[in-house]
Each structure stands twice: as structure tokens, then as C-alpha cells.
Write an enzyme that holds these catalytic residues in place. Sequence first.
Site, short mmCIF file in Angstrom:
data_model
loop_
_atom_site.label_atom_id
_atom_site.label_comp_id
_atom_site.label_asym_id
_atom_site.label_seq_id
_atom_site.Cartn_x
_atom_site.Cartn_y
_atom_site.Cartn_z
N LYS A 262 0.63 -0.99 -0.04
CA LYS A 262 -0.28 0.59 -0.60
C LYS A 262 1.08 1.47 0.10
O LYS A 262 1.84 1.18 0.65
CB LYS A 262 -0.82 -0.50 1.48
N ARG A 336 -10.01 -11.51 2.13
CA ARG A 336 -11.15 -12.46 1.61
C ARG A 336 -10.67 -13.58 1.61
O ARG A 336 -11.56 -14.89 1.48
CB ARG A 336 -11.49 -12.28 0.20
#
Length: 484
Positions: A262, A336
Amino acid sequence: MRVTATTQAPRETSADTVVVGVFEGEDVAHDVQDGLLQGLIESGEARRGFRKLAVAHAEGKRWIVLGLGERERFDAERARVAAATAHGRARELGTETLCWEVPHHVGDAVVGGLVEGTVLAAYRFTRFKSDGNDDDGAIGELLVSAHHDVAAPVERARVLAEAANRARDLQNTPSNHMTPAKLAERAEQIAATSDRLTATVEGRAQIAARGMGAFSAVAQGSDTEPALIVLTYRGAGGTAFAPALGLVGKAVTFDTGGISIKPSAKMHEMKFDMSGGAAVLEAMAAIAALELPLDVVAVVGATENMPSGHAMKPGDIVTAMNGTTIEINNTDAEGRLVLADCLAHAVDLGAERIVDVATLTGAIVVALGTTYSGLVSNDDAWAAEVQAAGEATGELAWRLPLHEEYADLVKGRYADLTNAVEGRKAGSITAAEFLKRFVGDRPWAHLDIAGTGNDTGKAYAPKGGSGVPVRLLVTLAERVAASA
Ligand code: BES
Ligand code: MN
Ligand code: ZN
């Protein structure tokens, strides 16, 4: 803050500050000193508009006259906001014991809202302030005064709000202190509060041994030990454990993005990426404290997501616990992966209906901001239950659709699924389509709290962790218990 219900009139209590609410078109119900408070309204100094506030002194106490707006609009959420407003001024005034005079003819939901709003607004995170005195002005006690006995809704609201505040502590604690092991320790502490609760914690080796290849892939980049936390609650009273409800939480204690790293600008906010797991754990504590009559199983997947020499890499293919193969095309879509195995595990543990909670996608912040959590479900009735629990608690959820076309987008090129859809179409929905592959045919609802989990700007939880959706989950458990 101690919280006590009383049928004593405010003037008879030990409170040094009393809140008296006034609705539009109505007058002060019980005045002091021959109409002092009503006089403030007549003179225009106090107003009936929502959140308008004035202070007077009489009978050795402070009296906060608080506008409540229109009576018809004064629901539990307005009660929370009104209570937060009153709390803020009362605190400034140096209040030690605050008394709310419950307005006439309001229901339990409003009474609960006043308590929740006060307890949530009183929350401060001061653990790392070395003077230790940042919470010097804390109000010691809240008295809730009504003509009738309001002990039950007051107590319930206290339990819910305190659970949310404990989740906020877990959220706000940075990742060097809030490790997967710390979350596991908290689960064990919670389990010790009730004979009906049991916690089990498994580490890296056991997660791998269970065939949780997706969870393992996320954890492998970090030197910090991951934790698969299972907390069970037996409240139904049957001979066998029969979880009517399964709660699953994402607890990525820090999300760097991994090799798909990120940008640094807001990366510090990724300490909040364990918010789903924190909410699930503290909701379980509240469910046990309220002794709700149902069985619940909670599964929390805790790990860091780090780049390193042993980190998962884009293009890697892993096999989840239910046999589904996954291409990892973006290591930052790690939530996920963790949830895939945790959901499959909850199904294996017998969960009849499932809710998962996760700070899953940046896209949900774009779509719904901090007002609504994203809700995706494979079952209309179950989605409606979750939504209703959201309305009741002010922890709102807005449903987004599933569709075969979205399901097609998560199909992998080389494996069954890809964890990162090209082109970023409907990012929050495709994330949910991915999760759906791990719940079988169970009614399931997914709550994406990336927007609502922290820094919501709400009057009763403006900054840092919000504790969302602890109160929703407990309310949902109550509804499941009531319908069984
Ligand atoms: N934890 C983040 C989601 C997030 C983003 C939470 C911003 C709070 C604020 C999640 O793991 C993530 O990185 N999601 C990616 C998925 C993408 C790579 C498919 C995202 O939303 O960008
Ligand atoms: Mn991520
Ligand atoms: Zn994440």
C-alpha cells in the site's frame, strides 16, 4: 462510568447535573424553582430544537435544558445523539454524577439509546498517554430517572455500549501491541467470564494442518504467529452444541498490502484492519453477559499481512480448506483469503446462519461512506434480519446485490477463483461473490465495515474505532434467539 436506573426524581438524586429534555410544542415536565427552566425557554435562552442546549443552576445542581426536536422523530438514534450532546457539555462542566430525566411516554428503545449514547460518548483511548490523565474529567456515574422501572433496558444498553467500547480499545491499540496473540488472549479472557463460553486458539502449524491454504498464505509473510480463534457459546440448553448463529471476523492486525504494498500515506490506519474480529469477540462477550438463549460459534482469523522473503507473491495459487483453488493476483486482497477458510470452518462447526464482518474493501468507503456498512447476502430473509438489527442499533447496513455477472468476474484464469478482479468493477460486491463460495448453501450475510469501523464522525463515536457492529450483532443474536 457506573450506570443506574432509578425511580427517584432527579432533584432527589445525588446528581450534580441533570438533563431535562424538551420536545417541540411541549413544556418542561417537572420544573425547578417556580418555573426557572420553562422561563429559559420563554426567554429564548433554551430552545426546543434538536440538540439546542442551555444550562441553569438551581437547588444545588446544574440543569441542562436540551432540545429534543419533534417527539415523533425522537427515536433511539436521536436519543443516542442527544445523550452524546448532553454528555459533552456535562463533562466540560465538571460533572461527577449525571442524571437523565427520561421524557414521558417514550419506549425502552429511547431509554436504551440515552444510555448507549452516554456510555459511547464517554469513551476515551488513553492507554498510551504517559501522563495517564487524559480522562481526568470522566463522569463517574449516570443515573437514569423515570417514573416507571427502566432497569432492564438500562442494563441491556450498558452491556451493549460497554462491549462496543471494549471493541474500540482493541481497534485503537496499534499493531505492535494488538497482535494475533493478544486477540487470542482477549478471547480466552472472554471465555473465562462464563461457563457457557469456550475458546480455542490455534497457531500457524494447526492452521496449515487444517488445510487452510488461503489463511496460511496471508500469514506466511509475517514473523508474528497468526491465530485461528474459535469462541463457542452454549446458551440454547440442548444436549448437543447446535449453533443457530455463526459469527466470522477478519482480524488482520496490520495490513501493509504485502508484496502488493500500500502507499505509505494512510498506511497507519491499517491497524484497524482487525475491526471485524474485534467486534465479533466483544459481541460474544455481551451475548454471554446477557445469557441469551441460543448457541453461537465465532471464528476469528487473526494475522498480519506483511511483505517479506517468505511472503505470498502475485500469481501464487493456493487451495482453501473446502478444496477451492485461488489465484492470488493482489496480495492486498488478503481479507477474503483469511475469511474464505474461516467461513468454511464456521460451516464445518455447524453454523446454521452466518454473518461475517470485515474491513474488506476501500470501494465500500467510496459507495457508502461512514454512514452505512455494506451488506451482501445470499438470503433475503436473513439480510432483512441483519438490516433490522442495524436499524434498531443505528449501526446501519445497506444491501448490495449479488449477480451471476459479478460471480463471473471472480473466476480465475488458472484456478477456480482470483482474489483480485481486473478493472476493479464493483469491488465490494466481487469481494462478497468470492466469500459466497465458502458458505455452501447456508443463509449468509457479509458486512463490509471498511467505512463504518473507524473515524465515523458520529456524535457518540467521532474518532478512532467505532465498535461497529457490536451492538448490531448482539441485537441480531437476540432476534435469532427469540425466533427459535
Ligand atoms: N483492508 C483493506 C480494505 C480497506 C481499505 C479498509 C481502506 C479500510 C480502508 C483490504 O485488505 C484491501 O486492501 N482491499 C483492497 C482490495 C483490492 C486489492 C482488490 C482494496 O479495497 O483496495
Ligand atoms: Mn489489503
Ligand atoms: Zn485488509
